[in-house]
Design a protein around this motif. Structure first.
Motif, PDB file in Angstrom:
ATOM      1  N   LEU A  56     -27.540  66.576  -2.415  1.00  0.00           N
ATOM      2  CA  LEU A  56     -27.672  65.518  -1.423  1.00  0.00           C
ATOM      3  C   LEU A  56     -28.967  65.826  -0.682  1.00  0.00           C
ATOM      4  O   LEU A  56     -29.169  66.959  -0.235  1.00  0.00           O
ATOM      5  CB  LEU A  56     -26.495  65.516  -0.451  1.00  0.00           C
ATOM      6  N   VAL A  57     -29.850  64.843  -0.597  1.00  0.00           N
ATOM      7  CA  VAL A  57     -31.127  65.042   0.078  1.00  0.00           C
ATOM      8  C   VAL A  57     -31.173  64.187   1.335  1.00  0.00           C
ATOM      9  O   VAL A  57     -30.641  63.072   1.364  1.00  0.00           O
ATOM     10  CB  VAL A  57     -32.335  64.719  -0.845  1.00  0.00           C
ATOM     11  N   ALA A  58     -31.802  64.740   2.355  1.00  0.00           N
ATOM     12  CA  ALA A  58     -32.061  63.992   3.579  1.00  0.00           C
ATOM     13  C   ALA A  58     -33.511  63.555   3.519  1.00  0.00           C
ATOM     14  O   ALA A  58     -34.411  64.387   3.347  1.00  0.00           O
ATOM     15  CB  ALA A  58     -31.813  64.862   4.805  1.00  0.00           C
ATOM     16  N   VAL A  59     -33.733  62.257   3.610  1.00  0.00           N
ATOM     17  CA  VAL A  59     -35.091  61.728   3.522  1.00  0.00           C
ATOM     18  C   VAL A  59     -35.402  60.867   4.746  1.00  0.00           C
ATOM     19  O   VAL A  59     -34.538  60.198   5.297  1.00  0.00           O
ATOM     20  CB  VAL A  59     -35.320  60.910   2.227  1.00  0.00           C
ATOM     21  N   SER A  60     -36.652  60.942   5.134  1.00  0.00           N
ATOM     22  CA  SER A  60     -37.190  60.080   6.174  1.00  0.00           C
ATOM     23  C   SER A  60     -38.338  59.335   5.523  1.00  0.00           C
ATOM     24  O   SER A  60     -39.367  59.940   5.208  1.00  0.00           O
ATOM     25  CB  SER A  60     -37.684  60.907   7.358  1.00  0.00           C
ATOM     26  N   VAL A  64     -38.837  64.193   1.812  1.00  0.00           N
ATOM     27  CA  VAL A  64     -37.604  64.975   1.697  1.00  0.00           C
ATOM     28  C   VAL A  64     -37.630  66.025   2.809  1.00  0.00           C
ATOM     29  O   VAL A  64     -38.522  66.867   2.859  1.00  0.00           O
ATOM     30  CB  VAL A  64     -37.483  65.644   0.318  1.00  0.00           C
ATOM     31  N   CYS A  65     -36.649  65.954   3.704  1.00  0.00           N
ATOM     32  CA  CYS A  65     -36.589  66.864   4.857  1.00  0.00           C
ATOM     33  C   CYS A  65     -35.670  68.049   4.616  1.00  0.00           C
ATOM     34  O   CYS A  65     -35.775  69.058   5.300  1.00  0.00           O
ATOM     35  CB  CYS A  65     -36.098  66.097   6.082  1.00  0.00           C
ATOM     36  N   GLY A  66     -34.755  67.916   3.660  1.00  0.00           N
ATOM     37  CA  GLY A  66     -33.824  68.989   3.366  1.00  0.00           C
ATOM     38  C   GLY A  66     -32.854  68.572   2.288  1.00  0.00           C
ATOM     39  O   GLY A  66     -32.822  67.403   1.886  1.00  0.00           O
ATOM     40  N   TYR A  67     -32.072  69.543   1.816  1.00  0.00           N
ATOM     41  CA  TYR A  67     -31.071  69.244   0.794  1.00  0.00           C
ATOM     42  C   TYR A  67     -29.900  70.196   0.890  1.00  0.00           C
ATOM     43  O   TYR A  67     -30.013  71.275   1.463  1.00  0.00           O
ATOM     44  CB  TYR A  67     -31.664  69.309  -0.618  1.00  0.00           C
ATOM     45  N   VAL A  68     -28.799  69.769   0.320  1.00  0.00           N
ATOM     46  CA  VAL A  68     -27.681  70.658   0.045  1.00  0.00           C
ATOM     47  C   VAL A  68     -27.338  70.461  -1.428  1.00  0.00           C
ATOM     48  O   VAL A  68     -27.056  69.348  -1.861  1.00  0.00           O
ATOM     49  CB  VAL A  68     -26.465  70.438   0.968  1.00  0.00           C
ATOM     50  N   GLY A  69     -27.469  71.535  -2.198  1.00  0.00           N
ATOM     51  CA  GLY A  69     -27.124  71.496  -3.615  1.00  0.00           C
ATOM     52  C   GLY A  69     -25.664  71.868  -3.785  1.00  0.00           C
ATOM     53  O   GLY A  69     -25.111  72.623  -2.990  1.00  0.00           O
TER      54      GLY A  69
END
Length: 164
Positions: A56-60, A64-69
């Motif tokens: 799951l990626v956090a995007v603005s 890409v600002c971060g992820y949780v694999g």
């Protein structure tokens, strides 16, 4: 403008994210956060280990600002109720709730997929991450003492879990 003030979208990773995710891994995983720095040898190698949809990626916007694999740890049916997690937040987006939002999102997704346990590993030399995981409801489940020799000293590999 801080990330918390920007419009962020959390979605599954896509092919187009690979380059940014590889850069994020190089930036975040160093001698303080991993047993060895993480350097992908190629885009193909990265995609083999982290295929689209495995994070799951956090995007603005397009950033890409971060992820949780997330992945099933063994591939065994008897272990299919578990997801093993890895999380990375770009340094310029840390400490503003993004990691918490990503972990909440993966908890919700895992619950919908009938997972009952989330697990992760963290080095004892990373007290900030340990405190963050505890604040998100994770508990220490085990510890491999002196598992790694990093930067001239032994560090423990802490196993943490969250039960859904």
């Amino acid at each position: 403008m801080s990330t918390s003030q920007q419009i962020l979208t959390i979605r599954f990773s896509e092919m187009k994210d690979a380059a940014q995710l590889m850069e994020l891994d190089e930036l975040v995983w160093d001698k303080y956060t991993a047993p060895e720095p993480l350097h992908w040898t190629s885009r193909d190698n990265y995609l083999l280990h982290c295929p689209p949809g495995s994070q799951l990626v956090a995007v603005s916007g397009e950033e890409v600002c971060g992820y949780v694999g997330f992945r099933e740890p063994t591939g065994l049916e008897s272990n299919s109720h578990v997801y093993e997690l890895s999380i990375a937040i770009h340094p310029s987006h840390q400490r503003n709730g993004l990691g918490y939002r990503l972990l909440q999102a993966v908890k919700e997704m895992a619950s919908l997929e009938d997972k009952t346990k989330l697990r992760l590993r963290v080095l004892s030399s990373n007290p900030g991450a340990i405190a963050f995981y505890k604040a998100c409801g994770f508990h220490e489940e085990g510890r491999l003492v002196r598992e790694f020799f990093v930067d001239g000293r032994y560090v423990d590999d802490i196993q943490m879990s969250y039960f859904l």
